[in-house]
Enzyme design. Structure first.
Site, PDB file in Angstrom:
ATOM      1  N   GLU A 113       0.869  -1.170   0.000  1.00 29.31           N
ATOM      2  CA  GLU A 113       0.000   0.000   0.000  1.00 29.31           C
ATOM      3  C   GLU A 113       0.907   1.220   0.000  1.00 29.31           C
ATOM      4  O   GLU A 113       1.417   1.626   1.047  1.00 29.31           O
ATOM      5  CB  GLU A 113      -0.928  -0.007   1.233  1.00 29.31           C
ATOM      6  CG  GLU A 113      -1.825  -1.228   1.304  1.00 29.31           C
ATOM      7  CD  GLU A 113      -2.740  -1.376   0.103  1.00 29.31           C
ATOM      8  OE1 GLU A 113      -2.981  -0.369  -0.586  1.00 29.31           O
ATOM      9  OE2 GLU A 113      -3.196  -2.489  -0.160  1.00 29.31           O
TER      10      GLU A 113
ATOM     11  N   CYS B 116      -1.614   8.931   2.734  1.00 31.89           N
ATOM     12  CA  CYS B 116      -1.171   8.434   1.428  1.00 31.89           C
ATOM     13  C   CYS B 116      -2.159   8.744   0.306  1.00 31.89           C
ATOM     14  O   CYS B 116      -1.783   8.730  -0.866  1.00 31.89           O
ATOM     15  CB  CYS B 116      -0.924   6.933   1.494  1.00 31.89           C
ATOM     16  SG  CYS B 116      -2.342   5.963   2.065  1.00 31.89           S
TER      17      CYS B 116
END
Length: 478
Positions: A220, A254
């Site tokens: 991720e 993110c």
């Protein structure tokens, strides 16, 4: 139950013992999986106050309410969803045996088998969520786990390790702490699966280390998540959503908006709306307990360096709500809006991951899509507009990990849908059923019928002319 492991030798020994325990235990029942998930849920509920305080100290200013919402409640939602659905996910899936065995009583199915021990490398920006949300999928799939929190948040890492050591069997779930050397050794261990959340650059190193043992990875990562504001958008709503997103965790997420594309004719209206909304959220920055500080001085200097580089190359810089003088004792900073920086600016290449964003003006939507498609594929893409055909056009012409329409970051909060990246923004998923599948070995099982017809049907050597004729007749495009 066990002391915290902080050495490479201790990590290797722990992994070996977990693997042996997994092999000895055999099949993992739904009750065992639910018990493990509930233990983690209980730990979070019981110690959320101490964990929230540790995160605040590590950041040098992180509101308790935000940590509770983002890390504690968010992680609990993942854990509880997995706990409540794993029974259905575990069921074997019947499949159709091939002819002629389907007529003779053969059976086939796919079983979902735990892989073994999964390593989880968390990150500092969401230090609980990036450990416990993937852990929910890992435990639902029947695996054991070893977690390594980020050393950028040392108080939080040590507390997480201490709590797990005190309350949970380390042969089921364990936590290790340590420096960069341990982190690198962690990704080189022979896990049965490895999860990493963090930067694309480090993700490459993690994948390289994992490849030494052919360990499958879930990465991720991040990237420069773009926002497309079109002429059909509600400009105030778009500015509000983007302001909320940039204020969230001080931009240290993110899937935070990085590049905001705005029609050239609407630039000033958009900036006015952004200023007004951001000031409503944060009337001031310095000393404001609702503003999340940049996690440390190194990251603060990095973001400031991006902005100064763009300014030196001619970009317009706005500070919202107001400029704030540098203060080593308070790393809370205003949002820095960088308008139309030069293409070779550092801020146009690197993920910002802090209280800054780029606004790029455009005249044609196709030029925006071409620019996005020329960049590494992002973890998230955001579209603001009220034209359904235009919306579909954007979805069809772009590739990203996930999409939110007329808001930002909301797709990542869905526990019944996969969250993950594509290309440079990662691979694999967690959340929901897809997360369960990610950490399960999908094992095909074929059970033969009582009678094997191959000999009498001429399907075994020596092959007859009749067999060859039948096979040739089967070679068809129909």
């Amino acid at each position: 139950m066990s002391s915290v492991t902080s050495s490479v030798e201790g990590l290797a020994s722990l992994l070996s013992r977990q693997k042996n325990a997994f092999a000895s235990a055999g099949a993992v029942s739904a009750d065992t999986r639910r018990r493990r998930l509930q233990q983690v849920i209980d730990l979070l509920v019981r110690h959320h106050g101490a964990l929230t305080e540790a995160i605040d100290l590590d950041f040098g200013g992180r509101p308790a309410g935000f940590t509770l919402m983002n890390d504690v409640v968010g992680a609990l939602a993942s854990l509880k969803y997995a706990r409540d659905h794993l029974q259905d996910w575990m069921q074997d899936e019947p499949r159709a045996p091939f002819a002629p065995y389907d007529q003779l009583g053969a059976k086939a199915w796919v079983m979902h088998q735990p892989k073994g021990t999964v390593g989880i490398l968390g990150t500092w920006n969401a230090p609980l969520y990036t450990l416990f949300s993937p852990l929910a999928s890992v435990l639902a799939a029947g695996n054991r786990a070893i977690l390594r929190p980020s050393d950028v948040v040392p108080r939080t890492a040590e507390l997480v390790a201490q709590l797990f050591a005190e309350h949970i069997d380390p042969l089921e779930i364990a936590v290790v702490t340590g420096d960069v050397e341990l982190a690198e050794a962690f990704s080189a261990q022979p896990f049965d699966h490895l999860v990493y959340t963090g930067s694309t650059a480090t993700g490459r190193l993690v994948m390289r280390n994992a490849a030494l043992n052919l360990v499958p990875v879930t990465l991720e990562l991040g990237g420069k998540s773009p926002v497309i504001v079109t002429a059909s958008a509600d400009l105030k709503k778009a500015a509000f959503s983007i302001a909320v997103g940039k204020a969230c965790n001080g931009g240290q997420i993110c899937i935070n908006p990085d590049l905001v594309y705005v029609p050239r004719a609407l630039l000033e209206s958009f900036l006015d709306a952004l200023r007004a909304t951001y000031r409503e959220l944060n009337p001031s920055v310095a000393g404001n307990p609702d503003v999340v500080a940049v996690v440390n001085q190194r990251h603060l200097d990095r973001v400031e360096g991006y902005v100064l580089d763009a300014q030196a190359r001619g970009a317009r810089i706005e500070s919202v709500p107001e400029p704030v003088a540098a203060n080593a004792d308070d790393r809370r900073r205003p949002l820095r809006v960088v308008v139309d920086p030069a293409p070779d600016s550092v801020i146009m290449r690197e993920e910002i991951f802090g209280p800054a964003m780029v606004v790029l003006t455009y005249d044609e939507l196709n030029c925006v899509l071409d620019d996005i498609n020329a960049r590494p594929r992002p973890l998230a893409l955001y579209y603001f507009g009220e034209d359904p055909q235009e919306q579909q056009y954007v979805l069809d012409r772009t590739v990203s990990g996930g999409v939110t329409v007329n808001d930002v970051m909301m797709h990542a909060a869905m526990h019944d849908a996969p969250f993950g990246g594509v290309g440079a923004s990662g691979m694999g998923h967690y959340h929901g059923h897809e997360g369960f599948l990610e950490f399960s070995h999908q094992r095909t099982v074929f059970k033969a019928p009582a009678h094997d017809p191959r000999r009498e049907w001429g399907l075994l050597p020596p092959y007859s002319e009749h067999f060859l004729t039948a096979m040739l007749a089967s070679v068809t495009a129909d």
